[in-house]
Design an enzyme around this catalytic site. Structure first.
Site, PDB file in Angstrom:
ATOM      1  N   ASP A   1       0.778  -1.163   0.073  1.00 36.49           N
ATOM      2  CA  ASP A   1       0.066  -0.197   0.017  1.00 36.49           C
ATOM      3  C   ASP A   1       0.870   1.131   0.109  1.00 36.49           C
ATOM      4  O   ASP A   1       0.498   2.361   0.617  1.00 36.49           O
ATOM      5  CB  ASP A   1      -0.809  -0.037   1.189  1.00 36.49           C
ATOM      6  CG  ASP A   1      -2.072  -1.282   1.172  1.00 36.49           C
ATOM      7  OD1 ASP A   1      -2.218  -1.786   0.177  1.00 36.49           O
ATOM      8  OD2 ASP A   1      -2.183  -1.698   2.292  1.00 36.49           O
TER       9      ASP A   1
ATOM     10  N   LYS B   1       2.004   2.060  -4.897  1.00 37.64           N
ATOM     11  CA  LYS B   1       2.281   1.475  -6.250  1.00 37.64           C
ATOM     12  C   LYS B   1       1.521   1.674  -7.332  1.00 37.64           C
ATOM     13  O   LYS B   1       2.217   1.820  -8.709  1.00 37.64           O
ATOM     14  CB  LYS B   1       2.555   0.058  -6.036  1.00 37.64           C
ATOM     15  CG  LYS B   1       3.606  -0.551  -5.381  1.00 37.64           C
ATOM     16  CD  LYS B   1       3.575  -2.109  -4.787  1.00 37.64           C
ATOM     17  CE  LYS B   1       2.424  -2.627  -4.304  1.00 37.64           C
ATOM     18  NZ  LYS B   1       2.316  -2.407  -2.983  1.00 37.64           N
TER      19      LYS B   1
ATOM     20  N   GLY C   1      -4.319  -4.410  -3.506  1.00 35.15           N
ATOM     21  CA  GLY C   1      -5.469  -3.413  -4.224  1.00 35.15           C
ATOM     22  C   GLY C   1      -4.687  -2.086  -4.485  1.00 35.15           C
ATOM     23  O   GLY C   1      -4.147  -1.435  -3.560  1.00 35.15           O
ATOM     24  N   HIS C   2      -4.822  -1.709  -5.693  1.00 35.48           N
ATOM     25  CA  HIS C   2      -3.821  -0.782  -6.302  1.00 35.48           C
ATOM     26  C   HIS C   2      -4.964   0.606  -6.784  1.00 35.48           C
ATOM     27  O   HIS C   2      -5.942   0.124  -7.540  1.00 35.48           O
ATOM     28  CB  HIS C   2      -3.186  -0.885  -7.478  1.00 35.48           C
ATOM     29  CG  HIS C   2      -2.021  -2.057  -6.939  1.00 35.48           C
ATOM     30  ND1 HIS C   2      -1.023  -2.536  -7.722  1.00 35.48           N
ATOM     31  CD2 HIS C   2      -1.717  -2.605  -5.604  1.00 35.48           C
ATOM     32  CE1 HIS C   2      -0.488  -3.554  -7.239  1.00 35.48           C
ATOM     33  NE2 HIS C   2      -0.795  -3.554  -5.833  1.00 35.48           N
TER      34      HIS C   2
ATOM     35  N   GLN D   1       2.078  -6.157  -2.985  1.00 40.48           N
ATOM     36  CA  GLN D   1       2.410  -6.217  -1.804  1.00 40.48           C
ATOM     37  C   GLN D   1       3.748  -5.576  -1.618  1.00 40.48           C
ATOM     38  O   GLN D   1       3.845  -4.612  -2.065  1.00 40.48           O
ATOM     39  CB  GLN D   1       2.619  -7.792  -1.291  1.00 40.48           C
ATOM     40  CG  GLN D   1       1.377  -8.483  -1.361  1.00 40.48           C
ATOM     41  CD  GLN D   1       0.839  -9.053  -2.394  1.00 40.48           C
ATOM     42  OE1 GLN D   1       1.517  -9.634  -3.347  1.00 40.48           O
ATOM     43  NE2 GLN D   1      -0.601  -8.581  -2.717  1.00 40.48           N
TER      44      GLN D   1
HETATM   45  P1  GDP Z   1      -0.640   0.112  -3.623  1.00 41.59           P
HETATM   46  O1  GDP Z   1      -1.159  -0.840  -2.888  1.00 41.59           O
HETATM   47  O2  GDP Z   1       0.849   0.352  -3.050  1.00 41.59           O
HETATM   48  O3  GDP Z   1      -1.216   0.604  -5.056  1.00 41.59           O
HETATM   49  O4  GDP Z   1      -1.302   1.501  -2.804  1.00 41.59           O
HETATM   50  P2  GDP Z   1      -2.959   1.742  -2.173  1.00 41.59           P
HETATM   51  O5  GDP Z   1      -3.592   2.024  -3.306  1.00 41.59           O
HETATM   52  O6  GDP Z   1      -3.568   0.367  -1.591  1.00 41.59           O
HETATM   53  O7  GDP Z   1      -2.817   2.926  -1.114  1.00 41.59           O
HETATM   54  C1  GDP Z   1      -2.398   3.908  -1.339  1.00 41.59           C
HETATM   55  C2  GDP Z   1      -3.427   5.116  -1.208  1.00 41.59           C
HETATM   56  O8  GDP Z   1      -2.849   6.298  -1.164  1.00 41.59           O
HETATM   57  C3  GDP Z   1      -4.472   5.316  -2.266  1.00 41.59           C
HETATM   58  O9  GDP Z   1      -5.582   5.512  -1.879  1.00 41.59           O
HETATM   59  C4  GDP Z   1      -3.900   6.171  -3.298  1.00 41.59           C
HETATM   60  O10 GDP Z   1      -4.851   6.897  -4.002  1.00 41.59           O
HETATM   61  C5  GDP Z   1      -3.101   6.997  -2.147  1.00 41.59           C
HETATM   62  N1  GDP Z   1      -1.980   7.737  -2.702  1.00 41.59           N
HETATM   63  C6  GDP Z   1      -0.919   7.371  -3.491  1.00 41.59           C
HETATM   64  N2  GDP Z   1       0.037   8.366  -3.536  1.00 41.59           N
HETATM   65  C7  GDP Z   1      -0.506   9.431  -2.873  1.00 41.59           C
HETATM   66  C8  GDP Z   1       0.198  10.437  -2.206  1.00 41.59           C
HETATM   67  O11 GDP Z   1       1.054  11.118  -2.650  1.00 41.59           O
HETATM   68  N3  GDP Z   1      -0.746  11.436  -1.523  1.00 41.59           N
HETATM   69  C9  GDP Z   1      -1.725  11.058  -0.958  1.00 41.59           C
HETATM   70  N4  GDP Z   1      -2.543  11.742  -0.123  1.00 41.59           N
HETATM   71  N5  GDP Z   1      -2.413   9.942  -1.390  1.00 41.59           N
HETATM   72  C10 GDP Z   1      -1.678   9.077  -2.247  1.00 41.59           C
HETATM   73  P1  IMO Z   2      -0.836  -4.174  -2.265  1.00 40.13           P
HETATM   74  O1  IMO Z   2      -0.369  -4.622  -3.495  1.00 40.13           O
HETATM   75  C1  IMO Z   2      -1.029  -4.548   2.118  1.00 40.13           C
HETATM   76  C2  IMO Z   2      -1.097  -8.906   3.495  1.00 40.13           C
HETATM   77  C3  IMO Z   2      -2.246  -9.283   4.395  1.00 40.13           C
HETATM   78  C4  IMO Z   2      -1.660 -10.312   5.319  1.00 40.13           C
HETATM   79  C5  IMO Z   2      -0.686 -10.554   4.637  1.00 40.13           C
HETATM   80  C6  IMO Z   2      -1.013 -12.255   3.880  1.00 40.13           C
HETATM   81  O2  IMO Z   2      -2.257  -3.621  -2.086  1.00 40.13           O
HETATM   82  O3  IMO Z   2       0.132  -3.486  -1.560  1.00 40.13           O
HETATM   83  P2  IMO Z   2      -2.396 -13.050   1.783  1.00 40.13           P
HETATM   84  O4  IMO Z   2      -3.944 -12.774   1.444  1.00 40.13           O
HETATM   85  O5  IMO Z   2      -1.515 -12.281   0.840  1.00 40.13           O
HETATM   86  O6  IMO Z   2      -2.140 -14.410   1.910  1.00 40.13           O
HETATM   87  O7  IMO Z   2      -2.165 -11.978   3.409  1.00 40.13           O
HETATM   88  O8  IMO Z   2      -0.175  -9.969   3.453  1.00 40.13           O
HETATM   89  N1  IMO Z   2      -1.372  -8.327   2.213  1.00 40.13           N
HETATM   90  C7  IMO Z   2      -1.184  -6.889   1.986  1.00 40.13           C
HETATM   91  N2  IMO Z   2      -0.802  -5.923   2.656  1.00 40.13           N
HETATM   92  N3  IMO Z   2      -0.965  -4.381   0.828  1.00 40.13           N
HETATM   93  C8  IMO Z   2      -1.166  -5.621   0.060  1.00 40.13           C
HETATM   94  O9  IMO Z   2      -1.250  -5.525  -1.346  1.00 40.13           O
HETATM   95  C9  IMO Z   2      -1.325  -6.759   0.659  1.00 40.13           C
HETATM   96  N4  IMO Z   2      -1.647  -8.145  -0.100  1.00 40.13           N
HETATM   97  C10 IMO Z   2      -1.481  -9.102   1.057  1.00 40.13           C
HETATM   98  O10 IMO Z   2      -2.785  -8.262   5.148  1.00 40.13           O
HETATM   99  O11 IMO Z   2      -1.199  -9.314   6.287  1.00 40.13           O
HETATM  100 MG    MG Z   3      -2.763  -1.492  -1.866  1.00 44.22          MG
END
Ligand code: GDP
Ligand code: IMO
Ligand code: MG
Length: 428
Positions: free
Chosen positions: A13, A16, A40-41, A225
């Site tokens: 999270d 990415k 979840g991206h 991840q």
């Molecule tokens: P990922 O799994 O690495 O793709 O990240 P996620 O989407 O799960 O979580 C990142 C969250 O931060 C999302 O809601 C993005 O829209 C948000 N985000 C990404 N870059 C920035 C930033 O520079 N500032 C803020 N405020 N939000 C950001």
């Molecule tokens: P993105 O790509 C954050 C965590 C789960 C749990 C562990 C194992 O959005 O960054 P799993 O279902 O993979 O066997 O769970 O890994 N986990 C993540 N945490 N971002 C993710 O993906 C994750 N995908 C799995 O919360 O701790």
């Molecule tokens: Mg994510």
């Protein structure tokens, strides 16, 4: 030749999705190499938000090729739901802009059920998985009883494999966990309908990716991840079941390491983690709650509140080491505006010594006390900053501190979730 890896340097999270989307503008191909719909991206373009789980974040551009590599585990139900969700948002997905590896493993209903019942059986010691069937699917892959995309589309092979697997899984489900058995016919019918739908997208993606690179196309690998969730280098067993680090790219796409030109570690300006497991710089206080609310730190896949803490350079150094990072891209620096002081962990005190690596044993990690360096905060919102010069002086000092203390340069700074809220510092 340009083949750039975008991967999470922390516990996932990190942003990415946002960074992949940003970099995809200058790329031709975007490839997922591991994980599944546990990811979840989030991508925001103008006023629209897209939540992607399996489909690469390059899909929002009309003219990019998106690839699901062999290292990914695919839940076909989730895949087609995601394709439908994107179609409804006006995103066109065809075999011309989306291809799937014939070697990728398929997540079956028993994987999802086993993920849930194994977690329940672990009780207090549960991992906190996303319950998407990821772990059990990779288990079968390694155990050599998995069903790959190329097996799914050969009806007779699929039937035989499914029959054997269902028999074994039903034994486990009923005899060990006292749960209801699964019905072979029902699953066979459901999955043969997926086989028909998936066929047009299926290719030997290793051959295709090699060709793209040879044609000098710009290729982007989108990690899921993060480094500390890597099956080998993460906080085992509180990890996911795949290799999230740069090495996973070669395994998960079928290209050699010499083809990779850059590896960008995506770093959130602080640290978050979802699910259980150690987190040395976790903030269990009001500051942690403040960061969670300000940064909207709630999971995209499960909606769970993310645990929040200070930035940990031991983790960033680990990421730089195990993935050979060529630079960092820093995200969510805007979230920190308003804090009086910002701490950064620069090492761990462990049994009277200072260390800058993550110990393998969780017992040892539990004895590590973070050593902090304190930075002054800033009040100015940096949401609208579009160049390095626009940043407040203290934000610049914070970023310089990260670069110097972790010995890795920063190439991109993200100041908001949208595509345009990005500052490019240097060419990758
Ligand atoms: P990922 O799994 O690495 O793709 O990240 P996620 O989407 O799960 O979580 C990142 C969250 O931060 C999302 O809601 C993005 O829209 C948000 N985000 C990404 N870059 C920035 C930033 O520079 N500032 C803020 N405020 N939000 C950001
Ligand atoms: P993105 O790509 C954050 C965590 C789960 C749990 C562990 C194992 O959005 O960054 P799993 O279902 O993979 O066997 O769970 O890994 N986990 C993540 N945490 N971002 C993710 O993906 C994750 N995908 C799995 O919360 O701790
Ligand atoms: Mg994510």
């Amino acid at each position: 030749m340009s083949a750039v890896v975008v991967l999470g340097a922390q516990w996932g999270d990190e942003g990415k999705g946002k960074m992949t989307d940003y970099l995809a503008e200058g790329a031709d191909v975007v490839i997922r190499y591991q994980g599944g719909n546990n990811a979840g991206h989030t991508v925001e373009v103008e006023d629209k938000q897209y939540k992607l789980h399996l489909i690469p974040s390059g899909i929002l551009y009309e003219n990019k090729i998106n690839v699901i590599g062999n290292g990914v585990v695919i839940d076909p139900k989730a895949l087609f739901e995601e394709m439908e969700y994107l179609n409804e948002l006006g995103v066109l997905i065809t075999p011309n802009n989306f291809i799937i590896s014939d070697r990728a493993q398929i997540i079956m209903p028993y994987h999802k059920i086993l993920d849930g019942i194994k977690e329940r059986a672990r009780g207090e010691k549960d991992i906190g998985t996303t319950r998407k069937g990821i772990g059990p699917c990779y288990t079968d892959k390694m155990e050599r009883s998995g069903i790959r995309v190329c097996d799914l589309i050969y009806e007779e092979i699929f039937k035989e494999r499914l029959r054997n697997n269902i028999e074994e899984k039903n034994n486990i489900i009923t005899k060990i966990y006292s749960e209801k058995p699964l019905d072979f016919e029902e699953i066979f019918r459901e999955y043969t309908s997926y086989a028909e739908k998936i066929k047009p997208f299926v290719k030997d993606t290793s051959v295709e990716i090699y060709k793209y690179i040879k044609e000098n196309k710009k290729v982007l690998f989108e990690g899921a991840q993060g480094t500390l969730l890597d099956i080998d280098y993460g906080t085992y067993p509180y990890v996911t079941s795949s290799n999230t680090i740069a090495g996973g790219v070669c395994i998960g796409t079928g290209i050699g390491p010499t083809m990779i030109t850059n590896v960008v570690g995506i770093v959130k300006a602080y640290t978050t983690r979802v699910g259980k497991g150690p987190f040395p710089t976790e903030l269990m206080d009001k500051t942690g709650d403040w960061v969670r609310e300000k940064g909207h730190e709630y999971g995209v896949t499960t909606g769970r509140a993310r645990r929040c803490g200070w930035l940990d350079l031991v983790i960033l150094k680990t990421a730089a080491r195990v993935s050979g990072l060529t630079s960092f891209a820093i995200t969510k620096i805007d979230t920190l505006a308003g804090l009086d002081k910002i701490k950064v962990c620069i090492g761990y005190e462990f049994k009277g010594k200072n260390i800058d690596y993550v110990p393998a044993s969780l017992e040892d990690l539990a004895q590590c006390n973070p050593i902090y360096k304190e930075f002054n905060g800033w009040d100015e919102s940096i949401y609208n900053a579009r160049s390095y010069e626009d940043l407040p002086e203290n934000a610049k000092i914070y970023l310089k501190g990260i670069e110097e203390l972790s010995e890795t340069k920063i190439s991109i700074i993200s100041v908001g979730p949208r595509r345009d809220q990005t500052i490019k510092i240097s060419q990758l």
